[in-house]
Design a protein around this motif. Structure first.
Motif, PDB file in Angstrom:
ATOM      1  N   ARG A 187     -52.671 -28.006  25.201  1.00  0.00           N
ATOM      2  CA  ARG A 187     -51.365 -27.349  25.306  1.00  0.00           C
ATOM      3  C   ARG A 187     -50.743 -27.615  26.672  1.00  0.00           C
TER       4      ARG A 187
ATOM      5  N   TYR B 252     -44.881 -27.499  17.665  1.00  0.00           N
ATOM      6  CA  TYR B 252     -45.821 -26.530  17.105  1.00  0.00           C
ATOM      7  C   TYR B 252     -47.144 -26.494  17.880  1.00  0.00           C
TER       8      TYR B 252
ATOM      9  N   GLY C  57     -47.476 -27.011  21.115  1.00  0.00           N
ATOM     10  CA  GLY C  57     -47.295 -26.667  22.521  1.00  0.00           C
ATOM     11  C   GLY C  57     -47.432 -27.876  23.426  1.00  0.00           C
TER      12      GLY C  57
ATOM     13  N   ARG D  26     -55.653 -22.262  15.997  1.00  0.00           N
ATOM     14  CA  ARG D  26     -54.392 -21.526  15.929  1.00  0.00           C
ATOM     15  C   ARG D  26     -53.375 -22.279  16.778  1.00  0.00           C
TER      16      ARG D  26
ATOM     17  N   GLU E 172     -50.231 -22.809  19.047  1.00  0.00           N
ATOM     18  CA  GLU E 172     -49.469 -22.007  19.995  1.00  0.00           C
ATOM     19  C   GLU E 172     -48.247 -22.808  20.423  1.00  0.00           C
TER      20      GLU E 172
ATOM     21  N   ASP F 277     -39.967 -22.077  27.837  1.00  0.00           N
ATOM     22  CA  ASP F 277     -40.763 -23.299  28.002  1.00  0.00           C
ATOM     23  C   ASP F 277     -39.902 -24.552  27.861  1.00  0.00           C
TER      24      ASP F 277
END
Length: 190
Positions: A61, A84, A86, A157, A159, A165
């Motif tokens: 991420r 999706y 990150g 999951r 993030e 951002d």
């Protein structure tokens, strides 16, 4: 479905909403013929899978991912997949520059370095040039769309981004100097 023209917090939230409808993208070939049709629902499904594939390739991420900007479903899946996951997409040009192969490789290598990308996703036909630019910029991972599609879906999951951002890196054309990257925020694009 009620038409909603704004008020979304992030790019992925906008796609989540659009995927509930019946519309999408039409992609045309060089001679104006319809080449691909992709609904927003199909794009969302592909983007979620692509997000998991990018993460299974070892990306973390917040890292930046250069993607060769082609007009087609593969580019859109990676761009939205990054949202999706990150990851920050950094679209780079598909077309060759004046000066041919060597000039193109030097340009993309400079873009990779400037954006500090952790990976590059490219079409098969440009892999040789992109790999050379990535080697020059010391980018550890280069995948074609086909190679990315072969990655497993990481069972994690996802993030995505918050409104504060970065959404993506936008490069200047580079017509008068080296392309310069600007960070475009989620809130600005929305």
């Amino acid at each position: 479905m009620a038409q909603r023209l704004g008020g979304f917090q992030t790019i992925s939230e906008a796609l989540d909403y659009a995927a509930q409808g019946k519309t999408g993208f039409n992609f045309y070939g060089g001679k104006g013929q319809l080449a691909h049709v992709m609904s927003y629902e199909q794009l969302r499904h592909r983007a979620l899978s692509t997000a998991r594939k990018l993460l299974s390739a070892g990306l973390k991420r917040g890292q930046r991912v250069a993607v060769v900007a082609e007009t087609g479903p593969d580019f859109m899946a990676v761009f939205f997949g990054c949202q999706y996951a990150g990851l920050v997409p950094a679209p780079v040009p598909y077309s060759m520059y004046i000066g041919g192969k060597d000039a193109y490789i030097a340009k993309v290598a400079g873009m990779f370095r400037a954006a500090d990308v952790a990976a590059v996703i490219t079409s098969e036909d440009l892999k040789e040039h992109i790999t050379a630019g990535a080697a020059d910029a010391r980018v550890p991972l280069v995948l074609t769309h086909t190679e990315l599609a072969a990655q497993p879906d990481a069972m994690v999951r996802l993030e995505g981004f918050a409104p504060s951002d970065v959404a993506y890196v936008q490069y200047s054309s580079g017509s008068t100097s080296a392309p310069k990257g600007v960070l475009i925020m989620q809130s600005a694009i929305m």
